[in-house]
Design a protein around this motif. Sequence first.
Motif, mmCIF file in Angstrom:
data_model
loop_
_atom_site.group_PDB
_atom_site.id
_atom_site.type_symbol
_atom_site.label_atom_id
_atom_site.label_comp_id
_atom_site.label_asym_id
_atom_site.label_seq_id
_atom_site.Cartn_x
_atom_site.Cartn_y
_atom_site.Cartn_z
ATOM 1 N N HIS A 15 1.885 12.080 3.384
ATOM 2 C CA HIS A 15 0.530 12.041 2.838
ATOM 3 C C HIS A 15 0.059 10.608 2.626
ATOM 4 C CE1 HIS A 15 1.390 16.318 1.910
ATOM 5 N NE2 HIS A 15 0.079 16.443 2.070
ATOM 6 N N ALA A 16 0.967 9.710 2.277
ATOM 7 C CA ALA A 16 0.591 8.304 2.127
ATOM 8 C C ALA A 16 0.168 7.711 3.466
ATOM 9 C CB ALA A 16 1.754 7.511 1.539
ATOM 10 N N MET A 17 0.904 8.080 4.510
ATOM 11 C CA MET A 17 0.542 7.589 5.840
ATOM 12 C C MET A 17 -0.798 8.177 6.280
ATOM 13 S SD MET A 17 1.435 5.704 8.432
ATOM 14 C CE MET A 17 3.191 5.386 8.167
ATOM 15 N N GLN A 77 0.833 -1.198 0.000
ATOM 16 C CA GLN A 77 0.000 0.000 0.000
ATOM 17 C C GLN A 77 0.874 1.258 0.000
ATOM 18 O OE1 GLN A 77 -3.439 0.141 0.253
ATOM 19 N NE2 GLN A 77 -3.946 -2.005 0.587
ATOM 20 N N MET A 78 1.899 1.261 0.852
ATOM 21 C CA MET A 78 2.814 2.398 0.898
ATOM 22 C C MET A 78 3.616 2.515 -0.396
ATOM 23 S SD MET A 78 4.156 5.000 2.459
ATOM 24 C CE MET A 78 3.699 4.911 4.189
ATOM 25 N N GLU A 79 4.083 1.397 -0.888
ATOM 26 C CA GLU A 79 4.876 1.423 -2.128
ATOM 27 C C GLU A 79 4.040 1.928 -3.293
ATOM 28 O OE1 GLU A 79 6.257 -2.538 -2.492
ATOM 29 O OE2 GLU A 79 7.653 -2.404 -0.798
ATOM 30 N N ALA A 80 2.765 1.505 -3.346
ATOM 31 C CA ALA A 80 1.894 1.964 -4.429
ATOM 32 C C ALA A 80 1.642 3.460 -4.323
ATOM 33 C CB ALA A 80 0.574 1.196 -4.383
ATOM 34 N N ALA A 81 1.428 3.932 -3.091
ATOM 35 C CA ALA A 81 1.183 5.366 -2.899
ATOM 36 C C ALA A 81 2.411 6.180 -3.271
ATOM 37 C CB ALA A 81 0.794 5.634 -1.446
ATOM 38 N N ARG A 82 3.608 5.693 -2.905
ATOM 39 C CA ARG A 82 4.833 6.428 -3.244
ATOM 40 C C ARG A 82 5.073 6.425 -4.748
ATOM 41 N NH1 ARG A 82 8.413 7.447 0.790
ATOM 42 N NH2 ARG A 82 9.249 8.865 -0.778
ATOM 43 N N SER A 83 4.710 5.317 -5.410
ATOM 44 C CA SER A 83 4.913 5.243 -6.865
ATOM 45 C C SER A 83 4.006 6.201 -7.617
ATOM 46 C CB SER A 83 4.667 3.809 -7.354
ATOM 47 O OG SER A 83 3.303 3.453 -7.190
ATOM 48 N N ILE A 110 -2.558 4.720 4.787
ATOM 49 C CA ILE A 110 -2.239 3.713 5.815
ATOM 50 C C ILE A 110 -3.086 3.888 7.068
ATOM 51 C CG2 ILE A 110 -0.399 2.674 7.164
ATOM 52 C CD1 ILE A 110 -0.120 2.337 4.133
ATOM 53 N N LEU A 111 -3.090 5.107 7.631
ATOM 54 C CA LEU A 111 -3.785 5.328 8.898
ATOM 55 C C LEU A 111 -5.293 5.051 8.834
ATOM 56 C CD1 LEU A 111 -2.001 8.439 10.456
ATOM 57 C CD2 LEU A 111 -1.874 6.048 11.166
ATOM 58 N N PRO A 112 -6.001 5.463 7.758
ATOM 59 C CA PRO A 112 -7.440 5.123 7.715
ATOM 60 C C PRO A 112 -7.696 3.612 7.766
ATOM 61 C CG PRO A 112 -6.957 6.845 6.127
ATOM 62 C CD PRO A 112 -5.634 6.366 6.654
ATOM 63 N N GLN A 113 -6.838 2.829 7.105
ATOM 64 C CA GLN A 113 -7.016 1.373 7.161
ATOM 65 C C GLN A 113 -6.635 0.819 8.531
ATOM 66 O OE1 GLN A 113 -5.754 -0.851 3.517
ATOM 67 N NE2 GLN A 113 -4.896 1.125 2.902
ATOM 68 N N ALA A 114 -5.566 1.361 9.099
ATOM 69 C CA ALA A 114 -5.138 0.887 10.417
ATOM 70 C C ALA A 114 -6.157 1.259 11.480
ATOM 71 C CB ALA A 114 -3.778 1.483 10.762
ATOM 72 N N PHE A 115 -6.819 2.416 11.320
ATOM 73 C CA PHE A 115 -7.783 2.872 12.321
ATOM 74 C C PHE A 115 -8.909 1.863 12.526
ATOM 75 C CE2 PHE A 115 -11.713 5.246 13.326
ATOM 76 C CZ PHE A 115 -11.338 5.769 14.553
ATOM 77 N N LYS A 116 -9.386 1.271 11.417
ATOM 78 C CA LYS A 116 -10.460 0.285 11.532
ATOM 79 C C LYS A 116 -10.007 -0.936 12.324
ATOM 80 C CE LYS A 116 -12.384 1.617 7.030
ATOM 81 N NZ LYS A 116 -12.736 1.163 5.664
ATOM 82 N N ARG A 117 -8.731 -1.282 12.228
ATOM 83 C CA ARG A 117 -8.233 -2.485 12.891
ATOM 84 C C ARG A 117 -7.875 -2.244 14.353
ATOM 85 N NH1 ARG A 117 -4.328 -4.930 8.039
ATOM 86 N NH2 ARG A 117 -5.815 -4.503 6.349
ATOM 87 N N ILE A 118 -7.554 -1.003 14.699
ATOM 88 C CA ILE A 118 -7.117 -0.751 16.075
ATOM 89 C C ILE A 118 -8.248 -0.276 16.981
ATOM 90 C CG2 ILE A 118 -4.805 -0.164 15.258
ATOM 91 C CD1 ILE A 118 -5.430 2.763 15.749
ATOM 92 N N LEU A 119 -9.444 -0.035 16.428
ATOM 93 C CA LEU A 119 -10.551 0.447 17.247
ATOM 94 C C LEU A 119 -10.894 -0.507 18.401
ATOM 95 C CD1 LEU A 119 -13.300 2.260 15.128
ATOM 96 C CD2 LEU A 119 -12.119 3.071 17.160
ATOM 97 N N PRO A 120 -11.065 -1.824 18.145
ATOM 98 C CA PRO A 120 -11.409 -2.721 19.272
ATOM 99 C C PRO A 120 -10.364 -2.740 20.389
ATOM 100 C CG PRO A 120 -11.920 -3.770 17.178
ATOM 101 C CD PRO A 120 -11.149 -2.534 16.859
ATOM 102 N N PRO A 121 -9.068 -2.912 20.079
ATOM 103 C CA PRO A 121 -8.096 -2.873 21.191
ATOM 104 C C PRO A 121 -7.994 -1.502 21.855
ATOM 105 C CG PRO A 121 -6.955 -3.047 19.083
ATOM 106 C CD PRO A 121 -8.399 -3.281 18.816
#
Length: 336
Positions: free
Chosen positions: A250-252, A237-243, A256-267
């Motif tokens: 801005h890639a983060m 995902q990061m490599e594609a955004a940088r390319s 990255i962060l919007p996708q990570a946010f969905k995964r870290i909400l429960p913990p």
Amino acid sequence: MSGSSSSDPRKGPAYNIFWKSVFFVGLFCVIFGLYYATSKVDYVWHWNRIPKFFYYEAEIDIRTEIDGQVSSIKEAGKNSIIVINGEGTSEQYEVPTKEVRVYQGDSVFMGDVLGIKKEWKTGILLQGLYITLKVSAIAIVFGIVIGLLTGLARIAENPALRMSAITYIELIRGSPLLVQIFIWYFVIGTLINKMLERYDISQVPPLWFGVASLAIFAGAYVAEIVRAGIQSVSRGQMEAARSLGMSKFHAMKHIILPQAFKRILPPLAGQFISMIKDSSLLGVIAIRELTKATREAVSTSLQPFELWFLCAALYLLLTFAFSMFVQYLEKRSVQR
């Protein structure tokens, strides 16, 4: 296989009814067992006294501040104006007419009660609940900010940032929260307030040292949750955004962060629910949060059963409401 799966009795309504019945029977047994145990204790329940710990009508004495004589008492609507004449001075006091305790011509001395007025005030439990909400809300906000920045530093390429983040995380997670609260209040707090006192600056209240200890403690755990969430997103995902010409920042931020946010909400929810309960430790540094307020109410009323059950129910209400809010955020993030 499909035929045997569809005929599985566990998927039928009878299976659900049976196990739901088991649950309610078990719940009834627990409640009945608790009731039976308390009935064997020489204790008189007084649930009718509980409301005063939330809101009560207080009687406030109105006292004279001078020595003198009651020169006049004049009615003004529902209140009366009491005029006290002293040596070279005169003062007047407004008292509810029905609660006047003196008569015209009476001699009074400083501190004598002229009358009583009644005011509705918040009880000690409601005050403690407010402090718990305030401390937890502020600590959650700062904990998220600290955790996010530390989590990003934890995976940064800069060795200084990465090693600083690791040191902070290991130090905080490796020591008990109670010890950290003591350090913040008795060590760091004393140093800060002594410096402020030297320069005639108002001192920092204990509440803010409690908030700092909770936020720093939660930030270390949030940092690891953020790190794990970011690293769970595929590197492609990061490599594609940088390319595509996006900067790493801005890639983060946008990828990255919007996708990570969905995964870290429960913990994250679990961590902050624990922090709401951990706020009960702040009572050791004279912060009257919910647990300390309950302890004070128990010591004055001698009603430990009712008050501690009520305290547990209030914490459950707070944590359940926060859990529902996080579930709402999860649904919103999935819909997007």
